[in-house]
Write a protein that holds these residues in place. Sequence first.
Motif, PDB file in Angstrom:
ATOM      1  N   VAL A 156     -40.417  76.785  -1.665  1.00  0.00           N
ATOM      2  CA  VAL A 156     -40.345  75.970  -2.883  1.00  0.00           C
ATOM      3  C   VAL A 156     -41.749  75.958  -3.484  1.00  0.00           C
ATOM      4  N   ARG A 157     -41.887  76.395  -4.715  1.00  0.00           N
ATOM      5  CA  ARG A 157     -43.205  76.589  -5.311  1.00  0.00           C
ATOM      6  C   ARG A 157     -43.528  75.659  -6.476  1.00  0.00           C
ATOM      7  N   ARG A 158     -42.504  75.117  -7.115  1.00  0.00           N
ATOM      8  CA  ARG A 158     -42.744  74.352  -8.336  1.00  0.00           C
ATOM      9  C   ARG A 158     -42.721  72.853  -8.070  1.00  0.00           C
ATOM     10  N   ARG A 199     -53.097  77.171  -3.371  1.00  0.00           N
ATOM     11  CA  ARG A 199     -53.676  77.653  -4.636  1.00  0.00           C
ATOM     12  C   ARG A 199     -52.618  77.505  -5.725  1.00  0.00           C
ATOM     13  N   ARG A 200     -53.078  77.179  -6.924  1.00  0.00           N
ATOM     14  CA  ARG A 200     -52.195  77.041  -8.092  1.00  0.00           C
ATOM     15  C   ARG A 200     -52.195  78.346  -8.863  1.00  0.00           C
ATOM     16  N   GLU A 201     -51.011  78.726  -9.330  1.00  0.00           N
ATOM     17  CA  GLU A 201     -50.891  79.908 -10.179  1.00  0.00           C
ATOM     18  C   GLU A 201     -50.032  79.550 -11.382  1.00  0.00           C
ATOM     19  N   PRO A 202     -50.508  79.840 -12.589  1.00  0.00           N
ATOM     20  CA  PRO A 202     -49.725  79.495 -13.780  1.00  0.00           C
ATOM     21  C   PRO A 202     -48.452  80.348 -13.866  1.00  0.00           C
ATOM     22  N   LEU A 206     -49.222  78.758  -0.608  1.00  0.00           N
ATOM     23  CA  LEU A 206     -50.089  78.557   0.547  1.00  0.00           C
ATOM     24  C   LEU A 206     -51.080  79.708   0.639  1.00  0.00           C
ATOM     25  N   THR A 207     -52.318  79.385   0.936  1.00  0.00           N
ATOM     26  CA  THR A 207     -53.322  80.397   1.241  1.00  0.00           C
ATOM     27  C   THR A 207     -53.123  80.811   2.700  1.00  0.00           C
ATOM     28  N   ALA A 208     -53.917  81.748   3.176  1.00  0.00           N
ATOM     29  CA  ALA A 208     -53.848  82.136   4.591  1.00  0.00           C
ATOM     30  C   ALA A 208     -54.103  80.909   5.475  1.00  0.00           C
ATOM     31  N   LYS A 209     -55.026  80.088   5.061  1.00  0.00           N
ATOM     32  CA  LYS A 209     -55.332  78.845   5.779  1.00  0.00           C
ATOM     33  C   LYS A 209     -54.110  77.932   5.821  1.00  0.00           C
ATOM     34  N   GLY A 210     -53.391  77.859   4.722  1.00  0.00           N
ATOM     35  CA  GLY A 210     -52.186  77.041   4.656  1.00  0.00           C
ATOM     36  C   GLY A 210     -51.031  77.621   5.447  1.00  0.00           C
ATOM     37  N   ARG A 218     -51.701  64.692  -3.582  1.00  0.00           N
ATOM     38  CA  ARG A 218     -51.643  65.509  -2.357  1.00  0.00           C
ATOM     39  C   ARG A 218     -51.868  66.979  -2.664  1.00  0.00           C
ATOM     40  N   LEU A 219     -51.250  67.477  -3.726  1.00  0.00           N
ATOM     41  CA  LEU A 219     -51.435  68.881  -4.092  1.00  0.00           C
ATOM     42  C   LEU A 219     -52.895  69.159  -4.447  1.00  0.00           C
ATOM     43  N   ARG A 220     -53.521  68.234  -5.169  1.00  0.00           N
ATOM     44  CA  ARG A 220     -54.931  68.402  -5.533  1.00  0.00           C
ATOM     45  C   ARG A 220     -55.805  68.429  -4.277  1.00  0.00           C
TER      46      ARG A 220
END
Length: 147
Positions: A35-37, A66-69, A81-85, A55-57
């Motif tokens: 789920v991304r949005r 990371r946020r992507e438009p 999620l990043t690799a860390k996430g 929380r997202l911030r």
Amino acid sequence: MGKDADPRECSVADALQVVGERWTLLVIRELVYGVRRFDGIARNTGAARDILTTRLRKLEDAGIVRREPYSSRPARYEYHLTAKGLELGEVLAVLMKWGDRYLNPDDPPVRWIHTCGERLETEVVCAHCGRPAMEGGHPTGRGARTA
């Protein structure tokens, strides 16, 4: 604990400063599920919009998300999620295993299927000998005091 108490140094405590709150872990769960949005995350977690935004911030600031438009008018973003996430997905899988065993033993609400096609069974084992992690292990290092 008195005011002179010296809390134990520990990476668990450090990690909890970043992810140790219910809504944060549920956001990560949703991202692991794909789920991304924002609206989908809000719906599936039950978090209020202001809490979810915070929380997202925080997760973005910590390098976990990371946020992507995906739309410029109006500006809307997807969260990834990043690799860390992604590594936190492993933490959630172990937590889910515990919840399935002790809280939902007769009917786990979710089952993970690995990319190989089989049900995912998490195990935390010693990378050296392969035995269960908590079998005879003990902490060591500057935060490992016992008294």
